[in-house]
Every structure is written in C-alpha cells, then in structure tokens.
Design an enzyme around this catalytic site. Structure first.
Site, short mmCIF file in Angstrom:
data_model
loop_
_atom_site.label_atom_id
_atom_site.label_comp_id
_atom_site.label_asym_id
_atom_site.label_seq_id
_atom_site.Cartn_x
_atom_site.Cartn_y
_atom_site.Cartn_z
N SER A 140 3.12 -1.89 3.30
CA SER A 140 2.12 -2.69 2.63
C SER A 140 2.14 -2.61 1.10
O SER A 140 1.64 -3.51 0.44
CB SER A 140 0.74 -2.28 3.13
OG SER A 140 0.41 -0.98 2.69
N SER B 189 4.22 2.60 4.60
CA SER B 189 3.90 1.63 3.54
C SER B 189 4.40 1.98 2.14
O SER B 189 4.28 1.17 1.23
CB SER B 189 2.39 1.40 3.49
OG SER B 189 1.99 0.54 4.53
N LYS C 213 -1.39 0.74 -6.88
CA LYS C 213 -1.69 -0.12 -5.72
C LYS C 213 -3.19 -0.45 -5.70
O LYS C 213 -4.02 0.42 -5.95
CB LYS C 213 -1.30 0.62 -4.44
CG LYS C 213 -1.44 -0.22 -3.17
CD LYS C 213 -1.01 0.58 -1.94
CE LYS C 213 -0.98 -0.28 -0.68
NZ LYS C 213 -0.56 0.49 0.51
#
Lengths: 93, 480
Positions: free
Chosen positions: B148, B172, B73
């Site tokens: 997210s 997330s 990420k």
C-alpha cells in the site's frame, strides 16, 4: 453460506450502508474470499495455542502520574459539528 | 551530479562539508515533488519544509540527518498537515499531534516535505485503492508502483526525495520497494513506535523506511528505533543499530524458502533472484534449501486476521469527532451507516465486512480463532528454520510491476501479490527487500528476513549483497 440476509446482517453489524448493487457484489466477493480462506479448516489445531502477539511481551505498565493533555478546544477542532463545547450527535432514537 | 541523485548519506556529507545547504537540497526536491507526474504526493508542505531547512542551516552544528528532506506515508499523523490515509472519510482532516517516529526524525534533523499517496487505510497492493487516484510506477507509467505504500516508494525511486517512511502490515513496504527498484525495510514488530500511525491491523502493523541504499535505510531505522511510552507494543531495543559496511558473507547461512521459489513465481523473477542468491556463495556464505510447511496457509490466515482487526480499528470512523459526516440523518444508526457508507471505498468496505463476519457470533472460533492457531504454526516453522540458518531469502513479489487495472476487478488476484511477504509479517520478523535485477525491463526485489531483533545482521547481509549485485537504479518513466 453467504446469502443476502447474512450480507445485510453483517453490514448492519459493521454500521455500513450498502446500496443494492454494492450488496450483491459484496455477497459474491465475500463468498469467493471465504471459499479461499476456508483452507485453514484443513488443519488439526486442537492442541495449538493461538497467537495474539508475535513478539512475547509481559504486561506493560507506566507510573500513574497525571500529565497535561490537549485542550478541549483542540480536541474539538476537527469535529464536523460542535454544540455547547461538545461533539454534536444526531438523536439516538 | 544533480542534488536529487544524491543518496541521503551523500547529501548529509555534502551539507556537513558545506558543498550544499539544507535549503538548496529541499528546494531541489520540492521542484520535483511539485511536478508530480506520478501522483505520489497527497500534500506538499513547501513553506514548512523551507522554514525548517533555514532553521537547520542556521544552527551552529548540523544535526545527524543534517536537514535532508523526507516524505511520509499519509497513514502517519503530522500535526496540522492534512492526513487522509488515502480515504475520503478523512478528507480535510488535520491531526492534533505528530507520530513519534516522525517527531524523532525531525528531532534528528530530517525535513518533512510532504505526505505520500497510499491504498486507502493501507489496504491494497497497487496504490489503486487510493480515493485520490493511483500512483504511477516511475519505471513504466502504465504500471502500478505496488502498495500500500506506493507513493512513498515512488517518491524515492523518482528522486522526489532520497528516502521516505511507509508502513507494512502484510508487505506494504517490501512489495512496493521491489516493484519500484529500491530498498524497503520492515523492522521487527514493535521496533518503531506506532503512536500516530492510523491503525489497520494492530498485531501486524509496523513502520519502516524506504531508501535507495541499505545504509540509508539503516540511518533512518537508527533514528526511530526503541521504546515509546505512547505505544505499549514498542520495544526497548537491545543494541544500537549499526551502519552496515560488510563486504563479505563468510559463515553466513542463507535459507532459500523452497515454497516461494517454485510455482506461482514468475520465471523472470525467479531467475533474477537465483542469480542474486548465487552471489551469497561467491561472497563466502552458504545457501541451504529450507521448507516452511505452513507458509502456504499464510495468505488465508492473513485475510482472516487482518480484516478482523481492521473491522475493530476502523469502528472509530464515525463522523463525530473528525472526518466526513453524512448530512441530514434522522437518527444515530442512520448517521453511522451513511457516514461510513459514503466515506469508505470498496476495498475497505470489503475488509470490514469480511472481518465483521469472521468475528461474528458462531463464526469466531472457526475463522479468527483458527487463523490465530495457524499463525502459531507459521511462527514455529520460522523458529525451526532459524535453528539451521541465519537468514531466509525469497522473491519479494511473485511478479514485477503489473499493469494498472489488471487486478482491480479480482480481489483474490490482488491479495496474491503479497504471498511472499505475508508469512514473515505473521511471525513479526524483520525483513528487507533489495533490488536484485530486472525482468522484462522492470525491477525485481529479493527479500531477506531474520529472527526478531536481528536487524544488524540483516542489514549487513543486505548491504554486502547490494554492493555485489550493483543494481543500476535508473527508472525509465521518470517523466523527463
């Protein structure tokens, strides 16, 4: 509760330049969200201890031993503007 | 079987037995990564990944992760690789150090092939708040992958990598895992070092793995867990993380969270979860209905605590040491205000404003202080539940993947996407989402959570259930 003046004041505290349309939208959205989160006021919490950290921990210390850090050159590598071996900032006044 | 269909565990075995090499495996995944119809990657490091794969292939002995590729990420810093956290304010930024969790995986033999898309600064539940365009759900390209960590979830579901890392503040990792039909694990708060993770809400942020099997997620956790002197909140881990192999759930008591199985949960999602939970009893476990009386205050509590903490954490983006800087400003105040006004997107501004307000003079006790007290009540609710049961269960998300654009104009509707994951985050507990079936042709996630440090028990139960459910992971929007 949230009017234009409060929204402007909070934006100044947060160091955020907002355009007039952004400001109007922000005032509206903050009001809606604050109406929702206001439900935490329903509870009587006088005797409840606040949680700052979900997993109990004692103070965490390390030995005070100097270790090498990154070079000044590397620390300045990503700076938008460098002046005389330091970070350049606009004048304060 | 295509190399990109292998689980990480199968890929490791194939490399160790000489059937393939790290180079071949990395090349196969790079090919899918470079044809990125899902927009799941923000940066791809072809040269670096292949160089590392060649090094690993030349070693006399394979390291534990054997040169299997991984995606990271974009909230996690990797030295010299572009890192934006999905924000314009960090466009072009290259960190000068690598996050501890990534360094540990590289040390164990994982090969980083790129950085994945995300909601700006991890604020969002759909990946639509990325400054670089949304990621598309591999099951249906007109729908969101969740957020997210939407890019990390999609990269695994679309077989661009067998596994990836995300971060979870209020859901997330678990919510995008559910919406993409894969496994997502948020460990106990403090299990994995956050050194090098761009901070959002520090009392909640936690790094964790995405994978297509529970065992693969356990392998990643195993390689990352434990204390790091660079993160004072990281924990000394009491026991080794085991690779789960349980087939039965004899004696395991699973509490079904009543508040999260009723109104507000789509009927199709509820039905898929109920079917999956029925297998708990078939495997020898017991189901116990439990109540978390304060769970309904979770969302409100979270949307005071997380914005408050983010407003402090994001003060560092000032256009002086790194990142975007506004041009031609007259003085320092104007410099800060315009740099941040230009650099942050709408959701980040909203959260900073909300947090600044909640912390401002005259409101602190009524909002932030009150929310921290509700947090205590939610933690107590879980403690009461765990006196009766070993694990708790609920849907991971109240709906399946929703259409792009559906919730972008209504912040509160977007926030409700995380209603099932947030109470667990507030309590700092380990939690996993596993795919448990389909509704409307789209994957449904079942969320399990346990007491702090119960990762081995949680992974064992998740593995047994995963095996019994036999979810067929075949995204239909894979762009073929």
């Amino acid at each position: 509760m949230i009017d234009d003046d409060v929204t402007r004041h909070v934006a100044r505290l947060a160091r955020l330049a907002l355009t007039e349309p952004e400001l109007a939208r922000m005032r509206h959205e903050l009001s809606v969200i604050l109406d929702y989160v206001d439900q935490v006021q329903e509870l009587d919490l006088i005797d409840v201890v606040p949680t700052t950290h979900a997993i109990p921990m004692q103070n965490v210390f390390r030995d005070d031993v100097p270790t090498p850090s990154i070079s000044a050159e590397l620390a300045l590598r990503e700076a938008p503007e460098v002046l005389g071996g330091g970070f350049a900032v606009p004048r304060m006044g | 079987m295509a190399l990109t269909d292998l689980t990480a565990e199968q890929a490791i075995a194939a490399i160790v037995s000489g059937q393939t090499s790290s180079c071949e495996l990395v090349e196969a995944h790079l090919a899918r990564t470079e044809r990125d119809v899902w927009n799941s990657f923000l940066a791809v490091d072809r040269a670096g990944a292949l160089a590392r794969a060649r090094e690993i292939d030349a070693l006399p002995e394979r390291p534990p992760l054997a040169g299997v590729p991984i995606a990271i990420k974009d909230a996690l810093s990797i030295r010299d690789l572009p890192t934006t956290a999905g924000s314009r304010i960090l466009e072009g930024f290259r960190p000068v150090y690598t996050a501890t969790c990534v360094a540990r995986l590289e040390q164990a033999g994982a090969v980083v092939i790129g950085k994945t898309n995300m909601d700006e600064f991890a604020m969002g539940s759909s990946c639509e708040n990325s400054a670089y365009g949304p990621t598309l759900n591999p099951w249906d390209l007109t729908r969101v992958p969740g957020g997210s960590s939407g890019g990390s979830a999609t990269s695994v579901a679309a077989r661009q990598v067998p596994w990836s890392l995300g971060s979870d503040t209020g859901g997330s990792i678990r919510q995008p895992a559910a919406l993409c039909g894969i496994v997502g694990l948020k460990p106990t708060y403090g299990a994995i070092s956050r050194y090098g993770l761009i901070a959002f809400a520090s009392s909640l942020d936690q790094v964790g793995p995405f994978a297509r099997t529970v065992r693969d997620s356990a392998l990643l956790l195993q390689a990352m867990v434990g204390r790091d002197p660079m993160d004072a909140t990281s924990l000394e881990w009491p026991v080794p993380i085991l690779l789960p192999d349980a087939e039965r759930l004899d004696g395991v008591r699973v509490g079904v969270i009543e508040e999260l199985m009723g109104d507000g949960i789509d009927p199709g999602v509820r039905a898929a979860c109920q079917t999956a939970l029925a297998r708990v009893e078939a495997l020898g476990g017991t189901l116990v209905p439990i109540k978390l009386p304060h769970a309904r205050y979770g969302l409100a509590t979270y949307y005071l605590i997380a914005p408050a903490e983010c407003s402090a954490n994001l003060a560092r983006f000032d256009g002086i040491r790194y990142g975007h800087r506004a041009e031609d400003t007259e003085n320092l105040l104007e410099h800060y205000e315009r740099t941040r006004g230009e650099g942050f997107g709408p959701e980040v501004k909203r959260r900073i404003m909300l947090g600044t307000f909640a912390l401002s003079s005259g409101y602190y006790d009524a909002y932030y202080g009150q929310a921290q007290r509700v947090r205590t009540l939610i933690i107590r609710d879980f403690a009461t539940a765990f006196a009766e049961v070993d694990l708790v269960a609920s849907p991971t998300s109240p709906t399946v993947a929703f259409p792009l654009g559906e919730r972008t104009s209504d912040p509160l509707a977007m926030y409700l996407s995380d209603v099932c994951t947030i109470p667990i985050s507030l309590a700092g507990l380990p939690s996993i989402s596993i795919p448990c079936g389909l509704s409307e042709g789209l994957p449904v996630g079942l969320q399990l959570a346990g007491p702090a440090f119960s990762e081995n028990r949680l992974l064992a139960a998740a593995h047994a259930l995963e095996t019994a459910i036999g979810f067929v992971d075949r995204p239909t929007g894979s762009g073929e």
